[in-house]
Every structure is written in structure tokens, then in C-alpha cells.
Design an enzyme around this catalytic site. Structure first.
Site, PDB file in Angstrom:
ATOM      1  N   LYS A  50     -36.162 -26.337 -22.300  1.00  0.00           N
ATOM      2  CA  LYS A  50     -36.746 -27.679 -22.157  1.00  0.00           C
ATOM      3  C   LYS A  50     -37.276 -27.914 -20.747  1.00  0.00           C
ATOM      4  CE  LYS A  50     -36.063 -27.387 -25.797  1.00  0.00           C
ATOM      5  NZ  LYS A  50     -35.358 -26.484 -26.709  1.00  0.00           N
ATOM      6  N   GLY A 272     -34.705 -14.999 -35.242  1.00  0.00           N
ATOM      7  CA  GLY A 272     -33.456 -15.643 -35.623  1.00  0.00           C
ATOM      8  C   GLY A 272     -32.308 -15.225 -34.720  1.00  0.00           C
ATOM      9  N   ARG A 273     -31.162 -15.844 -34.947  1.00  0.00           N
ATOM     10  CA  ARG A 273     -29.951 -15.501 -34.209  1.00  0.00           C
ATOM     11  C   ARG A 273     -28.845 -15.190 -35.219  1.00  0.00           C
ATOM     12  NH1 ARG A 273     -29.828 -16.435 -28.876  1.00  0.00           N
ATOM     13  NH2 ARG A 273     -27.609 -16.879 -28.840  1.00  0.00           N
ATOM     14  N   ASP A 312     -22.209 -22.076 -33.936  1.00  0.00           N
ATOM     15  CA  ASP A 312     -23.116 -21.056 -34.482  1.00  0.00           C
ATOM     16  C   ASP A 312     -22.385 -19.939 -35.222  1.00  0.00           C
ATOM     17  OD1 ASP A 312     -25.214 -22.421 -33.323  1.00  0.00           O
ATOM     18  OD2 ASP A 312     -25.912 -20.732 -32.087  1.00  0.00           O
ATOM     19  N   HIS A 444     -42.895 -54.139 -29.529  1.00  0.00           N
ATOM     20  CA  HIS A 444     -44.329 -53.848 -29.502  1.00  0.00           C
ATOM     21  C   HIS A 444     -44.816 -53.804 -28.053  1.00  0.00           C
ATOM     22  CE1 HIS A 444     -48.536 -53.858 -30.617  1.00  0.00           C
ATOM     23  NE2 HIS A 444     -48.735 -54.796 -29.715  1.00  0.00           N
TER      24      HIS A 444
HETATM   25  P1  FAD Z   1     -22.845 -20.795 -27.726  1.00  0.00           P
HETATM   26  O1  FAD Z   1     -23.595 -21.832 -27.024  1.00  0.00           O
HETATM   27  O2  FAD Z   1     -23.537 -19.541 -28.112  1.00  0.00           O
HETATM   28  O3  FAD Z   1     -21.608 -20.447 -26.790  1.00  0.00           O
HETATM   29  C1  FAD Z   1     -20.715 -19.419 -27.077  1.00  0.00           C
HETATM   30  C2  FAD Z   1     -19.989 -19.062 -25.802  1.00  0.00           C
HETATM   31  O4  FAD Z   1     -18.900 -18.206 -26.139  1.00  0.00           O
HETATM   32  C3  FAD Z   1     -20.826 -18.292 -24.787  1.00  0.00           C
HETATM   33  O5  FAD Z   1     -20.703 -18.898 -23.528  1.00  0.00           O
HETATM   34  C4  FAD Z   1     -20.220 -16.894 -24.786  1.00  0.00           C
HETATM   35  O6  FAD Z   1     -20.295 -16.259 -23.523  1.00  0.00           O
HETATM   36  C5  FAD Z   1     -18.791 -17.193 -25.150  1.00  0.00           C
HETATM   37  N1  FAD Z   1     -18.048 -16.076 -25.773  1.00  0.00           N
HETATM   38  C6  FAD Z   1     -18.427 -15.344 -26.846  1.00  0.00           C
HETATM   39  N2  FAD Z   1     -17.458 -14.451 -27.162  1.00  0.00           N
HETATM   40  C7  FAD Z   1     -16.452 -14.640 -26.274  1.00  0.00           C
HETATM   41  C8  FAD Z   1     -15.184 -14.057 -26.086  1.00  0.00           C
HETATM   42  N3  FAD Z   1     -14.702 -13.103 -26.902  1.00  0.00           N
HETATM   43  N4  FAD Z   1     -14.431 -14.484 -25.057  1.00  0.00           N
HETATM   44  C9  FAD Z   1     -14.875 -15.461 -24.226  1.00  0.00           C
HETATM   45  N5  FAD Z   1     -16.057 -16.070 -24.371  1.00  0.00           N
HETATM   46  C10 FAD Z   1     -16.840 -15.676 -25.389  1.00  0.00           C
HETATM   47  N6  FAD Z   1     -30.173 -25.968 -30.149  1.00  0.00           N
HETATM   48  C11 FAD Z   1     -30.475 -27.282 -30.148  1.00  0.00           C
HETATM   49  O7  FAD Z   1     -29.779 -28.070 -30.798  1.00  0.00           O
HETATM   50  N7  FAD Z   1     -31.535 -27.778 -29.423  1.00  0.00           N
HETATM   51  C12 FAD Z   1     -32.334 -26.962 -28.710  1.00  0.00           C
HETATM   52  O8  FAD Z   1     -33.287 -27.431 -28.079  1.00  0.00           O
HETATM   53  C13 FAD Z   1     -32.064 -25.573 -28.702  1.00  0.00           C
HETATM   54  N8  FAD Z   1     -32.824 -24.732 -27.982  1.00  0.00           N
HETATM   55  C14 FAD Z   1     -32.519 -23.410 -27.964  1.00  0.00           C
HETATM   56  C15 FAD Z   1     -33.339 -22.563 -27.240  1.00  0.00           C
HETATM   57  C16 FAD Z   1     -33.067 -21.206 -27.195  1.00  0.00           C
HETATM   58  C17 FAD Z   1     -33.976 -20.297 -26.393  1.00  0.00           C
HETATM   59  C18 FAD Z   1     -31.924 -20.690 -27.872  1.00  0.00           C
HETATM   60  C19 FAD Z   1     -31.594 -19.236 -27.802  1.00  0.00           C
HETATM   61  C20 FAD Z   1     -31.109 -21.532 -28.613  1.00  0.00           C
HETATM   62  C21 FAD Z   1     -31.405 -22.894 -28.670  1.00  0.00           C
HETATM   63  N9  FAD Z   1     -30.627 -23.787 -29.408  1.00  0.00           N
HETATM   64  C22 FAD Z   1     -30.941 -25.110 -29.440  1.00  0.00           C
HETATM   65  C23 FAD Z   1     -29.448 -23.333 -30.173  1.00  0.00           C
HETATM   66  C24 FAD Z   1     -28.158 -23.637 -29.380  1.00  0.00           C
HETATM   67  O9  FAD Z   1     -28.232 -22.988 -28.127  1.00  0.00           O
HETATM   68  C25 FAD Z   1     -26.937 -23.181 -30.155  1.00  0.00           C
HETATM   69  O10 FAD Z   1     -26.950 -23.756 -31.447  1.00  0.00           O
HETATM   70  C26 FAD Z   1     -25.661 -23.604 -29.445  1.00  0.00           C
HETATM   71  O11 FAD Z   1     -25.604 -23.082 -28.142  1.00  0.00           O
HETATM   72  C27 FAD Z   1     -24.438 -23.147 -30.225  1.00  0.00           C
HETATM   73  O12 FAD Z   1     -23.285 -23.550 -29.544  1.00  0.00           O
HETATM   74  P2  FAD Z   1     -21.911 -22.768 -29.692  1.00  0.00           P
HETATM   75  O13 FAD Z   1     -20.928 -23.538 -28.888  1.00  0.00           O
HETATM   76  O14 FAD Z   1     -21.609 -22.521 -31.115  1.00  0.00           O
HETATM   77  O15 FAD Z   1     -22.149 -21.318 -29.058  1.00  0.00           O
HETATM   78  P1  NAI Z   2     -35.759 -19.166 -36.699  1.00  0.00           P
HETATM   79  O1  NAI Z   2     -34.830 -18.837 -37.804  1.00  0.00           O
HETATM   80  O2  NAI Z   2     -36.056 -20.577 -36.365  1.00  0.00           O
HETATM   81  O3  NAI Z   2     -37.186 -18.483 -36.976  1.00  0.00           O
HETATM   82  C1  NAI Z   2     -37.323 -17.109 -37.172  1.00  0.00           C
HETATM   83  C2  NAI Z   2     -38.671 -16.855 -37.826  1.00  0.00           C
HETATM   84  O4  NAI Z   2     -38.909 -15.463 -37.828  1.00  0.00           O
HETATM   85  C3  NAI Z   2     -38.724 -17.328 -39.273  1.00  0.00           C
HETATM   86  O5  NAI Z   2     -39.909 -18.046 -39.467  1.00  0.00           O
HETATM   87  C4  NAI Z   2     -38.703 -16.015 -40.070  1.00  0.00           C
HETATM   88  O6  NAI Z   2     -39.386 -16.115 -41.300  1.00  0.00           O
HETATM   89  C5  NAI Z   2     -39.407 -15.087 -39.111  1.00  0.00           C
HETATM   90  N1  NAI Z   2     -39.095 -13.674 -39.282  1.00  0.00           N
HETATM   91  C6  NAI Z   2     -37.900 -13.110 -39.587  1.00  0.00           C
HETATM   92  N2  NAI Z   2     -38.025 -11.761 -39.614  1.00  0.00           N
HETATM   93  C7  NAI Z   2     -39.307 -11.476 -39.288  1.00  0.00           C
HETATM   94  C8  NAI Z   2     -40.040 -10.262 -39.129  1.00  0.00           C
HETATM   95  N3  NAI Z   2     -39.453  -9.080 -39.272  1.00  0.00           N
HETATM   96  N4  NAI Z   2     -41.346 -10.348 -38.802  1.00  0.00           N
HETATM   97  C9  NAI Z   2     -41.949 -11.554 -38.636  1.00  0.00           C
HETATM   98  N5  NAI Z   2     -41.298 -12.733 -38.777  1.00  0.00           N
HETATM   99  C10 NAI Z   2     -39.995 -12.684 -39.087  1.00  0.00           C
HETATM  100  O7  NAI Z   2     -35.189 -18.359 -35.441  1.00  0.00           O
HETATM  101  P2  NAI Z   2     -35.490 -18.474 -33.894  1.00  0.00           P
HETATM  102  O8  NAI Z   2     -36.793 -19.134 -33.652  1.00  0.00           O
HETATM  103  O9  NAI Z   2     -35.267 -17.101 -33.357  1.00  0.00           O
HETATM  104  O10 NAI Z   2     -34.340 -19.428 -33.392  1.00  0.00           O
HETATM  105  C11 NAI Z   2     -32.951 -19.063 -33.581  1.00  0.00           C
HETATM  106  C12 NAI Z   2     -32.090 -20.272 -33.728  1.00  0.00           C
HETATM  107  O11 NAI Z   2     -32.021 -21.006 -32.525  1.00  0.00           O
HETATM  108  C13 NAI Z   2     -32.591 -21.182 -34.816  1.00  0.00           C
HETATM  109  O12 NAI Z   2     -31.665 -21.147 -35.859  1.00  0.00           O
HETATM  110  C14 NAI Z   2     -32.639 -22.540 -34.210  1.00  0.00           C
HETATM  111  O13 NAI Z   2     -31.842 -23.420 -34.932  1.00  0.00           O
HETATM  112  C15 NAI Z   2     -32.077 -22.386 -32.807  1.00  0.00           C
HETATM  113  N6  NAI Z   2     -33.007 -23.034 -31.894  1.00  0.00           N
HETATM  114  C16 NAI Z   2     -33.150 -24.380 -31.961  1.00  0.00           C
HETATM  115  C17 NAI Z   2     -34.068 -25.025 -31.165  1.00  0.00           C
HETATM  116  C18 NAI Z   2     -34.229 -26.483 -31.298  1.00  0.00           C
HETATM  117  O14 NAI Z   2     -33.400 -27.111 -31.926  1.00  0.00           O
HETATM  118  N7  NAI Z   2     -35.262 -27.073 -30.714  1.00  0.00           N
HETATM  119  C19 NAI Z   2     -34.874 -24.306 -30.195  1.00  0.00           C
HETATM  120  C20 NAI Z   2     -34.673 -22.893 -30.237  1.00  0.00           C
HETATM  121  C21 NAI Z   2     -33.754 -22.302 -31.045  1.00  0.00           C
END
Ligand code: FAD
Ligand code: NAI
Length: 465
Positions: A50, A272-273, A312, A444
Site C-alpha cells: 500500500k 496464489g499463496r 491463512d 453531501h
Molecule cells: P502471516 O501474516 O503470514 O504471519 C505468519 C507469521 O508466522 C510470520 O511472521 C512467520 O514468520 C511466522 N511463523 C511461521 N512459522 C513459524 C514458526 N514455526 N515459528 C515462529 N514463527 C513462525 N491482506 C489483506 O487483507 N489486505 C491487503 O491489502 C493484503 N495485501 C497483501 C499484499 C501482499 C503482497 C501479500 C503477500 C499479502 C497480502 N495480504 C493482504 C494477505 C495478508 O498478508 C495475509 O492474509 C495475512 O498476513 C495473514 O495473516 P496471518 O497472521 O495468518 O499470517
Molecule cells: P490470487 O489467488 O488472488 O490470484 C492468483 C491468480 O493466478 C488467479 O487469477 C489464478 O487463476 C491465476 N493462476 C493460477 N495459476 C496460474 C498459472 N499457472 N498461470 C497463470 N495464472 C495462474 O493470488 P495472489 O494474487 O497471488 O494473492 C495471494 C493471496 O494474497 C490472495 O489470496 C489474497 O487474498 C491475498 N492478497 C490480498 C490483497 C488484498 O486484500 N488487497 C492484496 C494481495 C494479496
């Protein structure tokens, strides 16, 4: 050391859970393998993305939008190190903020990899190999997720990057190929498109943003194309090969057919993740898993007594606020309260320009479930504030049950949609109707009047359309 609760992982799920449990009087510890708290979201996810989205949007506005408002600043130039510093400073402020909150709430912090040795026993292994044993009544697994790899493609975080590498490129790539038209691909693709990269998004499906309302996704795709995005939908990447200082990406139609190649300076893999459980020792203690996710019941309990999981690493959308709400709910359950998450009302936001925001069911969900519904739509072109800001792209769509008028879903594409969706979430949490929304006085001139007008449009009585 003996605790009521040990939380493994300090992402938005873990740290929020720990703070809530401490508020409720428990003796709590967190275990974190990274050097800073906040998990994916604060370190390499929501927050840094962001920061770059905001900064790059300011750059794009200076380049394209300011002259039409009568503000002449000349062509902006990019100071990439300063933009990255803004991102790094934002991350530092947030992760340090979590450290402060944990301390303030008297949560013990242990840095190292946490493993469950047995129910009630967590072993923390620090970087230097030193181990610490923690005794605890309860364990919450909040270990989050990691990037899903693309088979056969090595991510070096320089030329072939995941979101983590894409957040720290040292220069704007001339040509960026993004694999996956999901949230990450479109957000980070937007950052570099605004800064001048030629962006091509390759998506396996025949649409962008699967899971989002189809009408919104279609319109949004056209908006992105106007911004200069190229899409190769219904294509899959079959090969990524190093070529000079970049890569050649081979793509094929998903349904079969002739392959073609795309040249790239950087390739972003965003398909995806997947849940992360490495090193936790779950197999040894017998925690049930399904397709990589930890299996939980309605109260976040795994099959092993005293072991819970959130965020997650469990079922449901991978979103920070979903993880947070689960963290609060499980802490309250452990304290004997009735913690609960309403999975029907989890908003989702894509932080592009314009933003997309949604809560509740899509039209496709309702049709598939056989629910008869009414639709009210209102475009931002008919909203005075949107015109004043030259932010008229997009619309609001309200879906209400045809029989009861209860609002079942709200979908918005438009500037600031991520803020606008909050009132829809509150309305739906209270089981509100489109009539309730339509009769609520909205200030408004605001963009939120479009939400009210869309609610009025459910009964075909929008005033400004
Ligand atoms: P995580 O945030 O993944 O935290 C897990 C933590 O556990 C990590 O710090 C890791 O180091 C630690 N850990 C793992 N295994 C161990 C272990 N064995 N011992 C000790 N520590 C450990 N979501 C949104 O809602 N809005 C967004 O705008 C958004 N943007 C995103 C942008 C990107 C580029 C990415 C990659 C993700 C984004 N997400 C967004 C998704 C969001 O980051 C995740 O849904 C969220 O972080 C999940 O939270 P969590 O607490 O489950 O796990
Ligand atoms: P995503 O699941 O949103 O999108 C992955 C995309 O890749 C899908 O459209 C899928 O059809 C496509 N895809 C899968 N395999 C493919 C292949 N082999 N070739 C071409 N396309 C393929 O996953 P993304 O964008 O990686 O994000 C991961 C997670 O992080 C999401 O689940 C999302 O919830 C979270 N996230 C949330 C954000 C937010 O809330 N603003 C911002 C960024 C991430």
C-alpha cells in the site's frame, strides 16, 4: 516458562490474538521466527504494497491528472530510492508499533522457530541453535502462508520475483510480465505500470480477479487496459528462461494451441499463496491437515486438545482482517466467552486505482444458490463529488433479497471503494435492508451518496439517475 497461551506466528492473526488474550487476563507469549513482528502483512504484504501503491498513484496523478485541475507541476521525475524509503519507513513504523503493543500488554516475545513438541509444550529454536521450552495450557498456530511456486520456474527475487522481490526492485523494469491476474498481480502490476513499465498479465482463466463479481471484473479490466495494461487471458506459462539481463516467458493457450513468447526484464509470479506449516512438528503431534491447511472446527480447535489455529493457515480467504477477527474470537473462546466470526461479512478490497471493494455474495453466488434477488446500481458519473474530483470511473451495486429486502452483497469499483465498503459491512452485520441504507442520511457531497443511490435503485427510485 509457563503460560496460559503461546501463539506461534505474529502476523495479524497471531499478534492480535495475543493482545486480546492478554487483555482478558491470560499470561501470553508469542513465538516469531522473523526479526520483526507483524508477519507477511506488515513486513512483505499489505503495508509495503500500500505504501508503493499510494506513492506510485501520486506519481501517476502528477503526470496525468493535475493539469486538468489547473495545477501545473511539469513532468514528474522518479526518485526510486526515496519511494522505497517511504515504503521501508512505513513498514518500520508498523512493525515497531506491534512490538510496542505486545510490550504494553505484557506479552512475552520469543524469537526463533516454534515447534509443538507435545500438547502443552512449544520448543523455540533460535538462529544460534539455542532452544527454549515453553509450557502452556493452550497453543494457537498462526503461521500464515507463503508464495505458491510455479512448477519448473525458479524464483531468484531479482529477475523472476514473488511479491516479496517485487516490493524491492531497485529500478522500474522496462517490461514486466505478471503471471496471475489476482490481487497481487493487479496491485503490484499497477505500481510499476504507473511508474512507466510495460505490463503484460498472463492469466490461466478467461477473466481477471476470479471470485469477484464478474460485471465489476469485466469493467475493471477495461479500465486497466485504458491505463496501458496488456492481458493474455486463458493462457498459461509453460517456461521461463533466462535471457541476458531478463527472461523469455513462453505462454500457451490454456485450452491448447500454439505457444508464443514474451520478453521480460522482470517476471512476477503471483498465482496464489499456500499455508505455511514447515518446522512446526504437526505430523509428530498428529494435527490433522487437509491440502496443506490445518483442519479446525467452528471454534478454531484442531483435533489435538489445546491446539488451535487461525488465519491463512486455515480455511477461508487469505486476508489480514479475517486473520485478526479469528485471533480475537479464539482468544475470547479460550477465556470462556463466545468469540465468533461472521464469514458472510468479510470485505475484500483490491487497492488499485480505482479500487474494487466487495462484501457478501456476488450475483454468481446468488444465482448458483437459487436465491431470487434484486439489483440496484449507481454510477459515479452521476455523483457530484466524483465529478469534482474527476473520479467518475466505476459504480456501486447493491444486491438485496427479493423477498425480504435484506442486503446480501455490495460491490463497488471506484475511487476510495475500500473505505466506502465499511458502511455496507456494518449494515449487513446488523441484517439491514436496502430500505435501511436508502433511508440513512448520507453527507453531501460525498462518494458515499452513490452507495445510498444504489440502495434506492433497488426499488428503482434513485434520484440522480
Ligand atoms: P502471516 O501474516 O503470514 O504471519 C505468519 C507469521 O508466522 C510470520 O511472521 C512467520 O514468520 C511466522 N511463523 C511461521 N512459522 C513459524 C514458526 N514455526 N515459528 C515462529 N514463527 C513462525 N491482506 C489483506 O487483507 N489486505 C491487503 O491489502 C493484503 N495485501 C497483501 C499484499 C501482499 C503482497 C501479500 C503477500 C499479502 C497480502 N495480504 C493482504 C494477505 C495478508 O498478508 C495475509 O492474509 C495475512 O498476513 C495473514 O495473516 P496471518 O497472521 O495468518 O499470517
Ligand atoms: P490470487 O489467488 O488472488 O490470484 C492468483 C491468480 O493466478 C488467479 O487469477 C489464478 O487463476 C491465476 N493462476 C493460477 N495459476 C496460474 C498459472 N499457472 N498461470 C497463470 N495464472 C495462474 O493470488 P495472489 O494474487 O497471488 O494473492 C495471494 C493471496 O494474497 C490472495 O489470496 C489474497 O487474498 C491475498 N492478497 C490480498 C490483497 C488484498 O486484500 N488487497 C492484496 C494481495 C494479496
Amino acid at each position: 516458562m509457563s503460560y496460559d497461551l503461546v501463539v506461534i506466528g505474529t502476523g495479524p492473526g497471531g499478534y492480535v490474538c495475543a493482545i486480546r488474550a492478554a487483555q482478558l487476563g491470560m499470561k501470553v507469549a508469542v513465538v516469531e521466527k522473523w526479526k520483526t513482528f507483524g508477519g507477511t502483512c506488515l513486513n512483505v504484504g499489505c503495508i509495503p504494497s500500500k505504501a508503493l501503491l499510494h506513492a506510485s498513484e501520486m506519481f501517476a496523478q502528477a503526470a496525468h491528472d493535475l493539469p486538468s485541475l489547473g495545477v501545473i507541476v511539469g513532468a514528474p521525475t522518479l526518485d526510486m530510492p526515496a519511494m522505497m524509503k517511504h515504503k521501508d519507513d512505513t513498514v518500520a513504523a508498523n512493525v515497531n508499533g506491534v512490538a510496542f503493543l505486545l510490550k504494553k500488554n505484557k506479552v512475552d516475545t520469543h524469537i526463533g522457530v516454534g515447534a509443538i513438541a507435545a500438547p502443552g509444550k512449544v520448543v523455540v529454536t533460535a538462529d544460534d541453535g539455542k532452544t527454549t521450552e515453553l509450557e502452556t495450557k493452550n497453543i494457537v498456530i498462526a503461521t500464515g502462508s507463503e508464495v505458491t511456486p510455479l512448477p519448473g520456474v525458479t524464483i531468484d527475487e531479482k529477475i523472476v520475483v514473488s511479491s516479496t522481490g517485487a516490493l524491492k526492485l531497485d529500478k522500474v523494469p522496462g517490461r514486466l510480465v505478471v503471471v496471475g491476474a489476482g490481487v497481487i498481480g493487479l496491485e503490484l502490476g499497477s505500481v510499476y505500470r504507473r511508474l512507466g513499465a510495460e505490463v503484460t498479465v498472463v492469466e490461466f482463466l478467461d477473466r481477471i480477479l476470479p471470485g469477484m463479481d464478474t460485471e465489476i471484473a469485466r469493467q475493471f479490466q477495461r479500465m486497466l487496459e485504458k491505463q496501458g495494461f496488456n492481458f493474455q487471458l486463458a493462457h498459461k506459462v509453460s517456461k521461463v528462461e533466462a535471457a541476458g539481463a531478463g527472461a523469455v516467458v513462453t505462454i500457451e493457450p490454456a485450452a491448447g494451441g500454439d505457444a508464443k513468447t514474451l520478453e521480460a526484464d522482470v517476471v512476477l509470479v503471483a498465482i496464489g499463496r499456500r499455508p505455511y506449516t514447515q518446522g512446526l512438528g504437526l505430523e509428530a503431534v498428529g494435527v490433522a491437515m487437509e491440502r496443506g491447511r490445518v483442519v479446525i472446527d467452528d471454534h478454531f480447535a484442531t483435533n489435538v486438545p489445546g491446539v488451535y489455529a487461525i488465519g491463512d493457515v486455515v480455511r477461508g480467504p487469505m486476508l489480514a482482517h479475517k486473520a485478526e477477527d479469528e485471533g480475537i474470537a479464539v482468544a475470547e473462546i479460550l477465556a470462556g466467552q463466545h468469540g465468533h466470526v461472521n464469514y458472510n461479512v468479510i470485505p475484500g478490497v483490491v487497492y488499485t486505482e480505482p479500487e474494487i471493494a466487495a462484501v457478501g455474495k456476488t450475483e454468481e453466488d446468488l444465482t448458483a444458490a437459487g436465491v431470487v434477488y434484486k439489483v440496484g446500481k449507481f454510477p459515479f458519473t452521476a455523483n457530484g463529488r466524483a465529478r469534482a474530483m474527476r473520479a467518475t470511473d466505476g459504480f456501486v451495486k447493491v444486491l438485496a433479497d427479493a423477498a425480504t429486502d435484506r442486503v446480501l452483497g455490495v460491490h463497488i469499483v471506484g475511487r476510495g471503494a475500500g473505505e466506502l465498503i465499511a458502511e455496507a459491512a456494518v449494515l449487513m452485520e446488523f441484517g439491514g435492508s436496502s430500505e435501511d441504507l436508502a433511508r440513512t442520511c448520507h453527507a453531501h457531497p460525498t462518494m458515499s451518496e452513490a452507495v445510498k443511490e444504489a440502495a434506492l435503485a433497488v426499488e428503482k427510485r434513485a434520484i440522480h439517475m
